[in-house]
Design a protein around this motif. Structure first.
Motif, PDB file in Angstrom:
ATOM      1  N   ALA A 135     -28.018 -47.871  -5.414  1.00 31.95           N
ATOM      2  CA  ALA A 135     -27.010 -48.823  -4.975  1.00 31.95           C
ATOM      3  C   ALA A 135     -25.619 -48.236  -5.131  1.00 31.95           C
ATOM      4  N   GLY A 136     -25.416 -47.389  -6.115  1.00 37.66           N
ATOM      5  CA  GLY A 136     -24.129 -46.764  -6.313  1.00 37.66           C
ATOM      6  C   GLY A 136     -23.804 -45.764  -5.216  1.00 37.66           C
ATOM      7  N   ARG A 137     -24.804 -45.256  -4.474  1.00 34.52           N
ATOM      8  CA  ARG A 137     -24.583 -44.267  -3.423  1.00 34.52           C
ATOM      9  C   ARG A 137     -24.367 -44.919  -2.068  1.00 34.52           C
ATOM     10  N   VAL A 138     -24.661 -46.199  -1.973  1.00 31.88           N
ATOM     11  CA  VAL A 138     -24.485 -46.886  -0.693  1.00 31.88           C
ATOM     12  C   VAL A 138     -23.004 -46.987  -0.395  1.00 31.88           C
ATOM     13  N   PRO A 139     -22.611 -46.661   0.847  1.00 26.18           N
ATOM     14  CA  PRO A 139     -21.187 -46.735   1.180  1.00 26.18           C
ATOM     15  C   PRO A 139     -20.667 -48.167   1.012  1.00 26.18           C
ATOM     16  N   GLY A 140     -19.509 -48.296   0.433  1.00 28.18           N
ATOM     17  CA  GLY A 140     -18.862 -49.584   0.195  1.00 28.18           C
ATOM     18  C   GLY A 140     -19.272 -50.219  -1.132  1.00 28.18           C
ATOM     19  N   SER A 141     -20.085 -49.554  -1.949  1.00 30.24           N
ATOM     20  CA  SER A 141     -20.477 -50.132  -3.243  1.00 30.24           C
ATOM     21  C   SER A 141     -19.339 -49.956  -4.245  1.00 30.24           C
ATOM     22  N   ARG A 142     -19.324 -50.748  -5.227  1.00 27.94           N
ATOM     23  CA  ARG A 142     -18.246 -50.729  -6.232  1.00 27.94           C
ATOM     24  C   ARG A 142     -18.504 -49.732  -7.347  1.00 27.94           C
ATOM     25  N   ALA A 143     -19.634 -49.238  -7.506  1.00 20.43           N
ATOM     26  CA  ALA A 143     -19.969 -48.361  -8.635  1.00 20.43           C
ATOM     27  C   ALA A 143     -19.338 -47.028  -8.569  1.00 20.43           C
TER      28      ALA A 143
END
Length: 119
Positions: A111-119
């Protein structure tokens, strides 16, 4: 001279009475320190009297407290098995949360690698 003898007789009686008083005066002098101490603490005598008047009620209060302690002890006796079970359940839940956290860690990294994620 008769008057003088009468006066002498009266004087002798007065001296005997004074001699008798001497022993009493000695006893009074012996307790003078105690009387002084009593005078110092006499202001607290009303408080002491009030406290002493409630002493007959004390055994009933003590028995009431004893009954309350017995009730609390019996409640604790009934709660102990539940608390032991609850403690074991808390350990199991903690283990499950740790395993779930470990399981979700890879998803969190993705989820951290998905574009637009906050991580």
């Amino acid at each position: 001279m008769t008057i003088a003898l009468e006066n002498l007789s009266e004087l002798q009686e007065a001296l005997l009475k004074l001699a008798a008083l001497e022993a009493s005066l000695d006893r009074i002098a012996a307790v003078a320190a105690s009387l002084e101490r009593l005078a110092e603490v006499s202001s607290s005598l009303p408080d002491l009297a009030q406290a002493a008047s409630s002493l007959p009620e004390l055994p009933a209060h003590v028995r009431g407290i004893e009954r309350q302690v017995q009730r609390v002890e019996s409640q604790l006796g009934r709660l102990e098995p539940s608390l032991n079970t609850l403690g074991a359940s808390v350990v199991e839940v903690q283990d499950a949360v740790e395993r779930l956290s470990e399981s979700l860690a890879p998803i969190g990294r993705l989820a951290g690698r998905v574009p637009g994620s906050r991580a």
